[in-house]
Design a protein around this motif. Sequence first.
Motif, PDB file in Angstrom:
ATOM      1  N   MET A   1       0.852  -1.192   0.000  1.00 21.13           N
ATOM      2  CA  MET A   1       0.000   0.000   0.000  1.00 21.13           C
ATOM      3  C   MET A   1       0.888   1.241   0.000  1.00 21.13           C
ATOM      4  O   MET A   1       1.716   1.415   0.871  1.00 21.13           O
ATOM      5  CB  MET A   1      -0.910  -0.041   1.233  1.00 21.13           C
ATOM      6  CG  MET A   1      -1.775   1.199   1.406  1.00 21.13           C
ATOM      7  SD  MET A   1      -3.019   1.435   0.119  1.00 21.13           S
ATOM      8  CE  MET A   1      -4.166   0.150   0.582  1.00 21.13           C
ATOM      9  N   HIS A   2       0.685   2.069  -0.986  1.00 21.08           N
ATOM     10  CA  HIS A   2       1.464   3.294  -1.111  1.00 21.08           C
ATOM     11  C   HIS A   2       0.767   4.411  -0.354  1.00 21.08           C
ATOM     12  O   HIS A   2      -0.425   4.618  -0.530  1.00 21.08           O
ATOM     13  CB  HIS A   2       1.583   3.659  -2.593  1.00 21.08           C
ATOM     14  CG  HIS A   2       2.335   4.920  -2.855  1.00 21.08           C
ATOM     15  ND1 HIS A   2       3.705   4.959  -2.866  1.00 21.08           N
ATOM     16  CD2 HIS A   2       1.925   6.169  -3.103  1.00 21.08           C
ATOM     17  CE1 HIS A   2       4.091   6.195  -3.130  1.00 21.08           C
ATOM     18  NE2 HIS A   2       3.024   6.947  -3.275  1.00 21.08           N
ATOM     19  N   HIS A   3       1.486   5.098   0.493  1.00 18.64           N
ATOM     20  CA  HIS A   3       0.904   6.247   1.182  1.00 18.64           C
ATOM     21  C   HIS A   3       1.443   7.507   0.540  1.00 18.64           C
ATOM     22  O   HIS A   3       2.647   7.654   0.358  1.00 18.64           O
ATOM     23  CB  HIS A   3       1.232   6.212   2.673  1.00 18.64           C
ATOM     24  CG  HIS A   3       0.543   5.094   3.380  1.00 18.64           C
ATOM     25  ND1 HIS A   3      -0.791   5.146   3.698  1.00 18.64           N
ATOM     26  CD2 HIS A   3       0.990   3.883   3.781  1.00 18.64           C
ATOM     27  CE1 HIS A   3      -1.138   4.004   4.282  1.00 18.64           C
ATOM     28  NE2 HIS A   3      -0.067   3.220   4.339  1.00 18.64           N
ATOM     29  N   LEU A   4       0.530   8.377   0.181  1.00 14.84           N
ATOM     30  CA  LEU A   4       0.905   9.599  -0.526  1.00 14.84           C
ATOM     31  C   LEU A   4       1.619  10.559   0.412  1.00 14.84           C
ATOM     32  O   LEU A   4       1.099  10.906   1.462  1.00 14.84           O
ATOM     33  CB  LEU A   4      -0.359  10.267  -1.087  1.00 14.84           C
ATOM     34  CG  LEU A   4      -0.146  11.517  -1.931  1.00 14.84           C
ATOM     35  CD1 LEU A   4       0.622  11.158  -3.199  1.00 14.84           C
ATOM     36  CD2 LEU A   4      -1.469  12.134  -2.298  1.00 14.84           C
ATOM     37  N   ASN A   5       2.814  10.919   0.025  1.00 10.11           N
ATOM     38  CA  ASN A   5       3.539  11.951   0.748  1.00 10.11           C
ATOM     39  C   ASN A   5       3.443  13.221  -0.092  1.00 10.11           C
ATOM     40  O   ASN A   5       3.975  13.276  -1.192  1.00 10.11           O
ATOM     41  CB  ASN A   5       5.002  11.526   0.928  1.00 10.11           C
ATOM     42  CG  ASN A   5       5.818  12.568   1.661  1.00 10.11           C
ATOM     43  OD1 ASN A   5       5.491  13.753   1.650  1.00 10.11           O
ATOM     44  ND2 ASN A   5       6.893  12.133   2.279  1.00 10.11           N
ATOM     45  N   GLY A  32      -0.925   6.618 -17.306  1.00 10.75           N
ATOM     46  CA  GLY A  32      -2.054   6.101 -18.064  1.00 10.75           C
ATOM     47  C   GLY A  32      -3.156   7.096 -18.359  1.00 10.75           C
ATOM     48  O   GLY A  32      -4.092   6.777 -19.083  1.00 10.75           O
ATOM     49  N   LEU A  33      -3.069   8.303 -17.811  1.00 11.66           N
ATOM     50  CA  LEU A  33      -4.141   9.274 -18.024  1.00 11.66           C
ATOM     51  C   LEU A  33      -3.989   9.980 -19.366  1.00 11.66           C
ATOM     52  O   LEU A  33      -3.025  10.709 -19.593  1.00 11.66           O
ATOM     53  CB  LEU A  33      -4.177  10.313 -16.905  1.00 11.66           C
ATOM     54  CG  LEU A  33      -5.320  11.321 -16.995  1.00 11.66           C
ATOM     55  CD1 LEU A  33      -6.668  10.624 -16.838  1.00 11.66           C
ATOM     56  CD2 LEU A  33      -5.174  12.422 -15.959  1.00 11.66           C
ATOM     57  N   GLU A  53      -9.473   6.153 -10.696  1.00 11.16           N
ATOM     58  CA  GLU A  53      -9.288   4.745 -11.055  1.00 11.16           C
ATOM     59  C   GLU A  53      -7.814   4.441 -11.321  1.00 11.16           C
ATOM     60  O   GLU A  53      -7.290   3.432 -10.865  1.00 11.16           O
ATOM     61  CB  GLU A  53     -10.107   4.397 -12.308  1.00 11.16           C
ATOM     62  CG  GLU A  53     -11.610   4.517 -12.117  1.00 11.16           C
ATOM     63  CD  GLU A  53     -12.372   4.349 -13.421  1.00 11.16           C
ATOM     64  OE1 GLU A  53     -11.777   3.937 -14.442  1.00 11.16           O
ATOM     65  OE2 GLU A  53     -13.586   4.640 -13.420  1.00 11.16           O
ATOM     66  N   LEU A  54      -7.160   5.327 -12.066  1.00 10.75           N
ATOM     67  CA  LEU A  54      -5.758   5.109 -12.423  1.00 10.75           C
ATOM     68  C   LEU A  54      -4.841   5.210 -11.203  1.00 10.75           C
ATOM     69  O   LEU A  54      -3.900   4.429 -11.058  1.00 10.75           O
ATOM     70  CB  LEU A  54      -5.328   6.108 -13.501  1.00 10.75           C
ATOM     71  CG  LEU A  54      -5.998   5.888 -14.859  1.00 10.75           C
ATOM     72  CD1 LEU A  54      -5.791   7.096 -15.757  1.00 10.75           C
ATOM     73  CD2 LEU A  54      -5.475   4.626 -15.526  1.00 10.75           C
ATOM     74  N   LEU A  55      -5.112   6.178 -10.326  1.00  7.72           N
ATOM     75  CA  LEU A  55      -4.295   6.329  -9.114  1.00  7.72           C
ATOM     76  C   LEU A  55      -4.427   5.095  -8.230  1.00  7.72           C
ATOM     77  O   LEU A  55      -3.450   4.624  -7.653  1.00  7.72           O
ATOM     78  CB  LEU A  55      -4.714   7.579  -8.336  1.00  7.72           C
ATOM     79  CG  LEU A  55      -4.306   8.904  -8.969  1.00  7.72           C
ATOM     80  CD1 LEU A  55      -4.988  10.063  -8.260  1.00  7.72           C
ATOM     81  CD2 LEU A  55      -2.803   9.084  -8.957  1.00  7.72           C
ATOM     82  N   SER A  56      -5.631   4.553  -8.156  1.00  4.83           N
ATOM     83  CA  SER A  56      -5.862   3.364  -7.341  1.00  4.83           C
ATOM     84  C   SER A  56      -5.211   2.135  -7.972  1.00  4.83           C
ATOM     85  O   SER A  56      -4.459   1.413  -7.317  1.00  4.83           O
ATOM     86  CB  SER A  56      -7.365   3.139  -7.177  1.00  4.83           C
ATOM     87  OG  SER A  56      -7.605   1.935  -6.483  1.00  4.83           O
ATOM     88  N   GLY A  60      -1.804   2.331  -6.313  1.00  5.30           N
ATOM     89  CA  GLY A  60      -2.283   1.845  -5.024  1.00  5.30           C
ATOM     90  C   GLY A  60      -2.647   2.939  -4.044  1.00  5.30           C
ATOM     91  O   GLY A  60      -2.617   2.743  -2.839  1.00  5.30           O
ATOM     92  N   ILE A  61      -3.007   4.107  -4.576  1.00  5.03           N
ATOM     93  CA  ILE A  61      -3.332   5.248  -3.717  1.00  5.03           C
ATOM     94  C   ILE A  61      -4.821   5.222  -3.383  1.00  5.03           C
ATOM     95  O   ILE A  61      -5.657   4.955  -4.236  1.00  5.03           O
ATOM     96  CB  ILE A  61      -2.957   6.572  -4.417  1.00  5.03           C
ATOM     97  CG1 ILE A  61      -1.434   6.654  -4.541  1.00  5.03           C
ATOM     98  CG2 ILE A  61      -3.520   7.779  -3.664  1.00  5.03           C
ATOM     99  CD1 ILE A  61      -0.956   7.821  -5.363  1.00  5.03           C
ATOM    100  N   LYS A  62      -5.126   5.498  -2.133  1.00  5.88           N
ATOM    101  CA  LYS A  62      -6.517   5.580  -1.668  1.00  5.88           C
ATOM    102  C   LYS A  62      -6.719   6.903  -0.947  1.00  5.88           C
ATOM    103  O   LYS A  62      -5.761   7.527  -0.510  1.00  5.88           O
ATOM    104  CB  LYS A  62      -6.839   4.442  -0.692  1.00  5.88           C
ATOM    105  CG  LYS A  62      -6.542   3.048  -1.211  1.00  5.88           C
ATOM    106  CD  LYS A  62      -7.574   2.602  -2.210  1.00  5.88           C
ATOM    107  CE  LYS A  62      -7.300   1.169  -2.667  1.00  5.88           C
ATOM    108  NZ  LYS A  62      -7.626   0.968  -4.059  1.00  5.88           N
TER     109      LYS A  62
END
Length: 80
Positions: A1-5, A32-33, A53-56, A60-62
């Motif tokens: 799981m990637h956590h956005l910094n 991909g955008l 959708e692409l970020l997820s 793996g960003i939520k």
Amino acid sequence: MHHLNMADSVFHVAAEWDAEAGVWTSSSNIPGLVVEASTLPEFVDLVSTLAPELLSENLGIKGRVPLEIRAHGTIELAVA
């Protein structure tokens, strides 16, 4: 799981006007955008739908992610 910094990653998308094609096209640092739209509101709608959708899927960003949107182009106005 990637956590956005936020210090590392600010996501952005630029809308560039293609006068010959009559569309706004995207350039972005979201993998991909790719977006094309005939109006800016349509462009923003497409980005708002596709980017999460692409970020997820790709990163793996939520959660809530700020996205900077810039538009650049020259349009012709009919002035009476």
